[in-house]
Design an enzyme around this catalytic site. Structure first.
Site, mmCIF file in Angstrom:
data_model
loop_
_atom_site.group_PDB
_atom_site.id
_atom_site.type_symbol
_atom_site.label_atom_id
_atom_site.label_comp_id
_atom_site.label_asym_id
_atom_site.label_seq_id
_atom_site.Cartn_x
_atom_site.Cartn_y
_atom_site.Cartn_z
ATOM 1 N N LYS A 1 31.527 19.506 -31.514
ATOM 2 C CA LYS A 1 31.938 18.323 -30.756
ATOM 3 C C LYS A 1 31.257 17.074 -31.308
ATOM 4 C CE LYS A 1 32.743 20.555 -26.287
ATOM 5 N NZ LYS A 1 32.480 20.496 -24.829
ATOM 6 N N GLY B 1 39.223 15.084 -26.456
ATOM 7 C CA GLY B 1 39.453 16.215 -27.355
ATOM 8 C C GLY B 1 39.347 15.855 -28.828
ATOM 9 N N TYR C 1 31.874 28.394 -27.478
ATOM 10 C CA TYR C 1 33.248 28.059 -27.097
ATOM 11 C C TYR C 1 33.746 29.000 -26.004
ATOM 12 C CZ TYR C 1 38.293 27.323 -27.392
ATOM 13 O OH TYR C 1 39.598 27.061 -27.099
ATOM 14 N N HIS D 1 39.086 24.054 -15.470
ATOM 15 C CA HIS D 1 38.381 22.776 -15.371
ATOM 16 C C HIS D 1 38.206 22.482 -13.881
ATOM 17 C CE1 HIS D 1 38.403 18.156 -16.165
ATOM 18 N NE2 HIS D 1 37.320 18.585 -15.583
ATOM 19 N N LYS E 1 45.538 15.105 -17.124
ATOM 20 C CA LYS E 1 45.746 15.960 -15.966
ATOM 21 C C LYS E 1 47.165 15.771 -15.444
ATOM 22 C CE LYS E 1 40.871 15.658 -14.951
ATOM 23 N NZ LYS E 1 39.838 14.865 -14.265
ATOM 24 N N ASN F 1 31.692 11.740 -14.597
ATOM 25 C CA ASN F 1 32.467 10.509 -14.495
ATOM 26 C C ASN F 1 31.818 9.641 -13.433
ATOM 27 O OD1 ASN F 1 34.403 11.441 -16.388
ATOM 28 N ND2 ASN F 1 35.244 12.726 -14.767
ATOM 29 N N ARG G 1 32.702 7.027 -11.846
ATOM 30 C CA ARG G 1 33.689 6.124 -11.237
ATOM 31 C C ARG G 1 34.505 6.878 -10.192
ATOM 32 N NH1 ARG G 1 36.133 8.337 -15.862
ATOM 33 N NH2 ARG G 1 37.850 9.661 -15.194
ATOM 34 N N VAL H 1 41.262 9.272 -10.394
ATOM 35 C CA VAL H 1 42.686 9.281 -10.014
ATOM 36 C C VAL H 1 42.929 10.282 -8.885
ATOM 37 C CG1 VAL H 1 45.019 9.822 -10.830
ATOM 38 C CG2 VAL H 1 43.441 8.585 -12.330
HETATM 39 C C1 MV4 Z 1 34.927 22.796 -24.243
HETATM 40 C C2 MV4 Z 1 35.924 23.797 -24.176
HETATM 41 C C3 MV4 Z 1 35.524 25.113 -24.351
HETATM 42 N N1 MV4 Z 1 34.222 25.422 -24.586
HETATM 43 N N2 MV4 Z 1 33.649 23.156 -24.471
HETATM 44 C C4 MV4 Z 1 37.916 19.066 -23.986
HETATM 45 C C5 MV4 Z 1 37.679 17.647 -23.620
HETATM 46 C C6 MV4 Z 1 36.224 17.483 -23.550
HETATM 47 N N3 MV4 Z 1 35.882 16.609 -22.489
HETATM 48 C C7 MV4 Z 1 35.669 18.862 -23.377
HETATM 49 N N4 MV4 Z 1 36.704 19.774 -23.718
HETATM 50 C C8 MV4 Z 1 36.481 21.105 -23.855
HETATM 51 N N5 MV4 Z 1 35.211 21.514 -24.068
HETATM 52 C C9 MV4 Z 1 33.312 24.440 -24.639
HETATM 53 N N6 MV4 Z 1 32.027 24.746 -24.872
HETATM 54 C C10 MV4 Z 1 37.242 23.400 -23.920
HETATM 55 C C11 MV4 Z 1 37.523 22.045 -23.767
HETATM 56 C C12 MV4 Z 1 38.892 21.693 -23.471
HETATM 57 C C13 MV4 Z 1 39.252 21.140 -22.220
HETATM 58 C C14 MV4 Z 1 38.330 20.893 -21.210
HETATM 59 C C15 MV4 Z 1 38.709 20.364 -20.007
HETATM 60 C C16 MV4 Z 1 40.030 20.054 -19.763
HETATM 61 C C17 MV4 Z 1 40.968 20.288 -20.720
HETATM 62 C C18 MV4 Z 1 40.598 20.825 -21.964
HETATM 63 C C19 MV4 Z 1 41.572 21.067 -22.942
HETATM 64 C C20 MV4 Z 1 41.208 21.597 -24.143
HETATM 65 C C21 MV4 Z 1 39.867 21.902 -24.420
#
Ligand code: MV4
Length: 447
Positions: free
Chosen positions: A157, A164, A201, A207, A236, A288, A290, A293
């Site tokens: 990341k 993303g 991962y 979420h 979302k 967040n 704030r 939505v």
């Molecule tokens: C992750 C994950 C899986 N494992 N971290 C995507 C946006 C960013 N804010 C964090 N994200 C993710 N982090 C780990 N260690 C999967 C995502 C992710 C995701 C997270 C929340 C909502 C939608 C998503 C869509 C794809 C990947």
């Protein structure tokens, strides 16, 4: 209490804030771009000030124009809503320097929790669970070393990443070489810093986010969770509360963990802690700082007016209740209705020729749209939020089906048919979905 609040936003959230102010006997100032002179938020407010041309950078993101509007109209506080300047610590600081109250956390709290790395450190220190992770990665070799420590699969990341971007997964050393190089290049192209790090991962998480309220005297409450796993491309689409994945005991546990963490961090006003949830465990992602939505589904199940509480807290009032006073009842679901092309999902601005919002028990529609309104092409494509509640998840679902059927929007293509399709799928009905479900579903059902 404040006499007059300037609402530094547009669209449905500007109406939402205006409504809270009105009910508290507070006068409102709308600000608007040249493209929004006919917008509903301008019509409802007591006063309105044009702050610049259509483009957001020239108007809704123009800090000095907004502060000037507040000074000229004598507003004693500014509510930033969501998006635009809502998480801009420099703006919050500027507002306060002009003797105006920023309705939100302090600039310092926004900086701490707005940066992913410092937020993660603060979260760990405050006892929140996080995914196993690495420090900043110096080289491919360093990355591979850490991947072995953490164990594949891992995700690389960008430190400053969002939406993303700059995120790459790796399941073995070969993929790791590419993931590190690609993530670093993407970060360099898109963000202030090209620093990348890695985390374990999680392959099929939900979420789930927790809403908190904290006053300036150290009192903190949580308002339960929202499950926001129904998303595509980091947007979302449907949110619900409570999460179909949690039981009362799990909610109580994560709620108490979050409440204590916020107490320790010393955060104030409304905030949301985002988690990934997999196999019964939570992993803090980011915060967040704030209003969000999807806050209405929390209002529906907790009975608490979150915007009113934000205003009260900012004015120096005490929460006046404790966690034990908060009870959750029923189930709420929100559908985000966007004006967009159903095939390409590109925004479709235009004139709304017919508009009839659903009504009845357990229905809330938050929208700036009226019949004959022309949606300007410069801003977000969300045109309405449909929030339904019922005693049970099934009751809410039946009501949602009915409300979507009743909704009339003509003139612009929109996402109502998509919502109707999603809520008729077995996986959604059973609450068996994760963050990948919608994208997988759409890939397999292309027309
Ligand atoms: C992750 C994950 C899986 N494992 N971290 C995507 C946006 C960013 N804010 C964090 N994200 C993710 N982090 C780990 N260690 C999967 C995502 C992710 C995701 C997270 C929340 C909502 C939608 C998503 C869509 C794809 C990947």
């Amino acid at each position: 209490m404040f006499q007059k609040i300037l609402i530094a936003n547009r669209g449905e959230v500007a109406l939402r804030i205006h409504r809270a102010c009105r009910e508290m006997g507070i006068r409102t100032v709308a600000v608007h771009s040249e493209a929004d002179a006919n917008a509903m938020h301008v019509r409802l407010a007591d006063e309105a000030v044009c702050i610049g041309p259509a483009r957001s950078t020239d108007s809704y993101l123009n800090k000095s124009a907004i502060i000037s509007a507040a000074l000229i109209t004598g507003a004693d506080a500014i509510h930033p809503g969501y998006g635009f300047l809502s998480e801009n610590a420099d703006f919050a600081e500027m507002v306060e320097e002009h003797g105006i109250t920023f309705i939100g956390p302090t600039a310092e709290q926004m900086r701490l929790m707005g940066d992913k790395i410092t937020a993660r450190q603060a979260a760990i220190k405050a006892g929140l669970p996080v995914t196993p992770g690495s420090p900043a990665l110096e080289s491919v070799e360093h990355a591979i070393e850490w991947a072995h420590k953490i164990g594949y699969p891992v995700i690389v990341k960008a430190k400053d990443g969002g939406g993303g971007k700059g995120m790459k997964t790796a399941f073995n050393d070969e993929e790791m070489r590419e993931a590190f190089t690609m993530a670093k290049a993407e970060a360099k192209a898109s963000f202030p810093s090209d620093v990348v790090y890695m985390e374990k991962y999680l392959q099929k998480p939900r979420h789930i986010e927790m809403q908190v309220l904290a006053d300036k005297y150290g009192h903190v409450v949580h308002l339960g969770e929202r499950d926001c796993s129904i998303q595509r491309k980091n947007q979302k689409v449907i949110e619900e509360s409570p999460s179909p994945a949690l039981n009362a005991q799990q909610r109580k546990e994560i709620g108490e963990t979050v409440r204590k963490a916020i107490e320790q961090i010393g955060y104030t006003n409304a905030g949301t802690l985002e988690f990934l949830y997999e196999d019964g465990k939570f992993y803090f992602l980011e915060m967040n700082t704030r209003l969000q939505v999807e806050h209405p589904i929390t209002e529906a199940v907790s009975g608490i007016d979150i915007v009113r509480e934000q205003i009260r807290i900012a004015s120096g009032a005490e929460l006046g209740y404790t966690q034990d006073d908060i009870t959750f009842s029923g189930h709420a679901i929100e559908c985000r209705i966007n004006a967009e092309n159903p095939e390409t999902f590109t925004p479709c601005p235009g004139k709304v020729t017919e508009w009839h919002a659903p009504g009845g028990l357990g229905i809330r529609v938050d929208s700036e749209i009226y019949s004959g309104y022309s949606i300007p092409p410069f801003y977000d494509s969300m045109i309405a939020k449909l929030i339904v509640s019922g005693k049970t998840r099934n009751a809410a679902l039946m009501r949602l089906r009915r409300a979507l059927e009743e909704f009339v929007i003509e003139g612009v293509p929109n996402t109502i048919p998509l919502h109707q399709e999603i809520i008729s799928q077995a996986e959604f009905i059973d609450g068996q979905y994760n963050i990948h479900w919608l994208e997988n579903y759409m890939k397999n059902h292309q027309k």
